[in-house]
Design a protein around this motif. Structure first.
Motif, PDB file in Angstrom:
ATOM      1  N   UNK A  23       0.817  -1.208   0.000  1.00 44.21           N
ATOM      2  CA  UNK A  23       0.000   0.000   0.000  1.00 44.21           C
ATOM      3  C   UNK A  23       0.850   1.256   0.000  1.00 44.21           C
ATOM      4  N   UNK A  24       1.866   1.290   0.878  1.00 37.99           N
ATOM      5  CA  UNK A  24       2.746   2.455   0.973  1.00 37.99           C
ATOM      6  C   UNK A  24       3.561   2.635  -0.303  1.00 37.99           C
ATOM      7  N   UNK A 219      -7.788 -10.767   2.081  1.00 38.78           N
ATOM      8  CA  UNK A 219      -8.476  -9.814   1.209  1.00 38.78           C
ATOM      9  C   UNK A 219      -8.786  -8.513   1.948  1.00 38.78           C
ATOM     10  N   UNK A 220      -9.281  -8.628   3.178  1.00 39.99           N
ATOM     11  CA  UNK A 220      -9.602  -7.425   3.957  1.00 39.99           C
ATOM     12  C   UNK A 220      -8.321  -6.689   4.344  1.00 39.99           C
ATOM     13  N   UNK A 221      -7.307  -7.450   4.740  1.00 39.72           N
ATOM     14  CA  UNK A 221      -6.037  -6.871   5.154  1.00 39.72           C
ATOM     15  C   UNK A 221      -5.429  -6.034   4.036  1.00 39.72           C
ATOM     16  N   UNK A 222      -5.311  -6.641   2.865  1.00 36.18           N
ATOM     17  CA  UNK A 222      -4.748  -5.943   1.706  1.00 36.18           C
ATOM     18  C   UNK A 222      -5.672  -4.804   1.273  1.00 36.18           C
ATOM     19  N   UNK A 228      -6.801   2.818   2.429  1.00 31.95           N
ATOM     20  CA  UNK A 228      -6.690   3.897   3.415  1.00 31.95           C
ATOM     21  C   UNK A 228      -6.009   5.152   2.866  1.00 31.95           C
ATOM     22  N   UNK A 229      -4.839   5.051   2.191  1.00 36.00           N
ATOM     23  CA  UNK A 229      -4.233   6.290   1.666  1.00 36.00           C
ATOM     24  C   UNK A 229      -5.131   7.027   0.678  1.00 36.00           C
ATOM     25  N   UNK A 244       0.041   8.660   2.968  1.00 33.58           N
ATOM     26  CA  UNK A 244       0.855   7.452   2.986  1.00 33.58           C
ATOM     27  C   UNK A 244       1.133   6.929   4.381  1.00 33.58           C
ATOM     28  N   UNK A 245       0.973   7.777   5.396  1.00 32.28           N
ATOM     29  CA  UNK A 245       1.144   7.335   6.779  1.00 32.28           C
ATOM     30  C   UNK A 245      -0.080   6.599   7.293  1.00 32.28           C
ATOM     31  N   UNK A 246      -1.193   6.687   6.569  1.00 33.22           N
ATOM     32  CA  UNK A 246      -2.439   6.057   7.009  1.00 33.22           C
ATOM     33  C   UNK A 246      -2.316   4.584   7.335  1.00 33.22           C
TER      34      UNK A 246
END
Length: 381
Positions: A23-24, A219-222, A228-229, A244-246
């Motif tokens: 994600x980041x 799936x939920x984790x990813x 979030x960002x 990106x800190x989200x």
């Protein structure tokens, strides 16, 4: 050396957390290379598609090479991926896709081998607790990544310093695994493992529903990691670096949940806590959907993550306990279910383009509902 026997395994769990940087890193790569949302959505797929394609062969590799040698192979591939990342850039965007693909291959093999290797040094009744401890270490990696990326970006002007640092830590894990002795698993007599034989374990309904539970949990984790960002930037007008800190909020909560679970599950049967953790995740997800401010949104994300923190370990541990005679093959099947990350990344891109943020939260809620049903059924035995 016995008191140090868990150290290389826990370092391996830290390296396993590299898959959670998606994600980041995706947020940074999208801005750096000016990628569209649809193209950027393929980056996570480059990691998680391998869980579908090679997890069962990785389980067979466990039987033939042994768990320790298979872990060493996976860590070597991961190290190559990390050091290669420093060469990627806007003019060489294809290298990012190669890095993510190698990271996915290494992580797939590692996730199949490491829980099995952990069973070499752990009593069966403590396996879920130790797996949760491993998830705690993995979550530390994920929580530190956004912080490190922001620090490297602001202090050194290069967020990609993340790659050589994590590559160096992977080399440390390799050395520890080579130096510290770990008991070998007993060789099974009789029929060897086969591809079809491993898949045939899905004929056991309990193994099947637990594999789907792992699929839903990942799936939920990813999904949260990716979403979030974007939500912080679109709904609450955060800058790219701030948004990106989200994910760090998500992974700090997951780290706390894994820490609590590691001690709690040593005293209470994990299956008894399963429904309560899912209920907490549902509450947090709905709260994030309806949050009027960024503070309430991040608080809701924390609650959702705390509830989700142990669902993967619970499903994985229950599956191995169900077929402890086929630990290697069951591990590979559970890892195959991690391909849920590839499915949700593509689904999120489509849902956001077609239905906006409402579509994003619907995609997150569907696997959560499945986990809720599974938790209630599992508690009833």
């Amino acid at each position: 050396m016995k008191k140090y026997v868990l150290m290389p395994i826990l370092l391996g769990f830290f390296a396993m957390g590299f898959a959670d940087i998606v994600g980041t890193v995706m947020n940074q790569v999208t801005a750096e290379c000016q990628l569209s949302a649809r193209v950027a959505g393929f980056l996570p797929s480059m990691i998680f598609i391998w869980f579908l394609l090679i997890s069962v062969p990785a389980g067979l590799l466990l039987v033939r090479l042994g768990r320790r040698q298979t872990c060493l192979l996976s860590l070597a591939v991961t190290a190559v991926a990390m050091f290669l990342g420093l060469a990627a850039g806007a003019s060489r965007v294809w290298i990012y896709f190669v890095v993510f693909a190698l990271l996915g291959i290494g992580n797939t093999i590692l996730q199949a081998a490491l829980p099995a290797l952990l069973s070499n040094v752990t009593a069966p009744e403590k396996l879920t607790s130790r797996l949760t401890l491993g998830q705690f270490v993995k979550a530390i990696c994920a929580a530190l990544t956004p912080v490190f990326v922001k620090y490297a970006s602001t202090s050194f002007g290069n967020w990609k310093l993340l790659f050589p640092v994590y590559g160096g830590l992977t080399v440390v894990a390799i050395v520890a695994l080579l130096v510290i002795p770990i008991p070998r698993e007993e060789k099974r007599e009789g029929r060897g493992a086969t591809f079809c034989g491993s898949l045939a374990l899905l004929a056991d309904p309990r193994v099947l529903v637990l594999a789907l539970g792992v699929f839903a949990s990942v799936a939920i984790d990813v999904g949260f990691n990716i979403a979030v960002p974007g939500i912080l930037a679109e709904r609450y007008q955060f800058t790219r670096d701030a948004a990106g800190m989200g994910p760090s909020v998500f992974f700090i909560a997951k780290t706390a949940a894994s820490f609590v679970g590691a001690f709690l599950f040593a005293r209470i049967l994990p299956v008894k806590c399963f429904p309560w953790t899912v209920a907490l995740a549902l509450l947090g997800t709905v709260g994030a959907w309806l949050a009027p401010t960024s503070q309430i949104f991040l608080a809701a994300v924390f609650v959702a993550s705390f509830g989700l923190g142990n669902t993967f370990g619970i499903c994985f541990g229950l599956a191995i306990a169900r077929r402890s005679d086929r630990t290697d093959e069951v591990s590979s099947l559970m890892v195959m279910a991690i391909s849920g990350g590839a499915v949700v990344s593509a689904a999120l891109g489509f849902a956001q383009t077609s239905f906006g943020l409402t579509g994003v939260f619907v995609v997150l809620l569907v696997p959560l509902v499945y986990l809720g049903v599974l938790s209630l059924v599992a508690r009833k035995g």
